[in-house]
Scaffold this active site. Structure first.
Site, PDB file in Angstrom:
ATOM      1  N   GLU A   1     136.433 -56.414  48.389  1.00 62.48           N
ATOM      2  CA  GLU A   1     136.051 -56.215  49.803  1.00 62.48           C
ATOM      3  C   GLU A   1     136.275 -57.484  50.612  1.00 62.48           C
ATOM      4  O   GLU A   1     136.609 -58.543  50.067  1.00 62.48           O
ATOM      5  CB  GLU A   1     134.592 -55.743  49.853  1.00 62.48           C
ATOM      6  CG  GLU A   1     134.433 -54.382  49.175  1.00 62.48           C
ATOM      7  CD  GLU A   1     133.038 -53.778  49.303  1.00 62.48           C
ATOM      8  OE1 GLU A   1     132.106 -54.460  49.770  1.00 62.48           O
ATOM      9  OE2 GLU A   1     132.909 -52.591  48.929  1.00 62.48           O
TER      10      GLU A   1
ATOM     11  N   ASN B   1     137.375 -53.131  42.809  1.00 63.85           N
ATOM     12  CA  ASN B   1     137.465 -53.177  44.274  1.00 63.85           C
ATOM     13  C   ASN B   1     137.236 -54.589  44.788  1.00 63.85           C
ATOM     14  O   ASN B   1     136.467 -55.364  44.225  1.00 63.85           O
ATOM     15  CB  ASN B   1     136.549 -52.137  44.944  1.00 63.85           C
ATOM     16  CG  ASN B   1     135.101 -52.214  44.558  1.00 63.85           C
ATOM     17  OD1 ASN B   1     134.744 -52.671  43.487  1.00 63.85           O
ATOM     18  ND2 ASN B   1     134.232 -51.756  45.446  1.00 63.85           N
TER      19      ASN B   1
ATOM     20  N   GLU C   1     141.300 -48.637  42.288  1.00 62.10           N
ATOM     21  CA  GLU C   1     142.472 -47.915  41.776  1.00 62.10           C
ATOM     22  C   GLU C   1     143.761 -48.538  42.293  1.00 62.10           C
ATOM     23  O   GLU C   1     144.736 -48.698  41.554  1.00 62.10           O
ATOM     24  CB  GLU C   1     142.451 -46.442  42.235  1.00 62.10           C
ATOM     25  CG  GLU C   1     141.286 -45.629  41.733  1.00 62.10           C
ATOM     26  CD  GLU C   1     140.086 -45.661  42.670  1.00 62.10           C
ATOM     27  OE1 GLU C   1     139.752 -46.747  43.188  1.00 62.10           O
ATOM     28  OE2 GLU C   1     139.474 -44.609  42.855  1.00 62.10           O
TER      29      GLU C   1
ATOM     30  N   CYS D   1     143.839 -43.417  47.637  1.00 63.85           N
ATOM     31  CA  CYS D   1     144.217 -43.707  46.239  1.00 63.85           C
ATOM     32  C   CYS D   1     144.915 -42.511  45.609  1.00 63.85           C
ATOM     33  O   CYS D   1     145.836 -42.672  44.806  1.00 63.85           O
ATOM     34  CB  CYS D   1     142.987 -44.118  45.431  1.00 63.85           C
ATOM     35  SG  CYS D   1     142.374 -45.749  45.920  1.00 63.85           S
TER      36      CYS D   1
END
Ligand code: THU
Length: 162
Positions: free
Chosen positions: A64, A62, A75, A115
């Site tokens: 951010e 991930n 994902e 996702c």
């Protein structure tokens, strides 16, 4: 009126060693890449490892952003990268691992709704079921053999034409 039921099948593994070796390896890669997730705001890191039909593995985590909605889940980072680089290769499997920075968990991570929708797109396009392996850094592993189990009543390309 008629009541209808949906039923989903999934496999629950107490330990990684119960899985075939190539999937053990995929889970290991999702665990490793989770440690490099950029998650300074949520402090909840996630890793994803995508296995393509030709054996290629594409990793993601991930990412951010200070403008919160601009980040992206692990994902989708992994799947979009896989499909950008290997557009013709169907996705065989994806392992997903949560790795929170402030606590320890053994709860297998289930992918968010967005996702699931993205995974469904490629499952439908390539006509190939995608196996999902849901994990944390430790603990049990859940295996689900198709995105359809996690996203029934799909909105898909079929809905866009007559
Ligand atoms: N996250 C993922 O990467 N995958 C998921 O399926 C659920 C959530 C990320 C998004 C955000 O960076 C952090 O986890 C907390 O929501």
């Amino acid at each position: 009126m008629e009541n209808r039921q949906l039923h989903i099948d999934y496999e629950f593994y107490d330990s990684l060693s119960e899985l075939p070796i190539r999937l053990q390896h995929l889970v290991g890669q999702s665990r490793k890449i989770s440690a490099m997730g950029y998650a300074p705001y949520s402090r909840f890191r996630v890793g994803a490892a995508v296995l393509l039909s030709d054996g290629t593995v594409v990793l993601g985590n991930n990412q951010e952003n200070a403008s919160y909605p601009e980040g992206l889940c692990a994902e989708r980072v992994a799947v979009f990268s896989a499909k950008a680089n290997y557009p013709e290769q169907p996705i065989e499997a994806i392992a997903i691992c949560s790795n929170p920075m402030d606590f320890s968990t053994s709860v297998p991570l289930a992918p968010c709704g967005a996702c699931r929708q993205v995974l469904a797109e490629y499952e439908n396009k390539d006509k190939k079921d995608i196996t999902l392996l849901l994990t944390s850094l430790k603990g049990p592993i859940i295996q689900i053999k198709s995105v359809k189990a996690l996203l029934p009543f799909q909105f898909s390309a079929e809905n866009l034409t007559e």
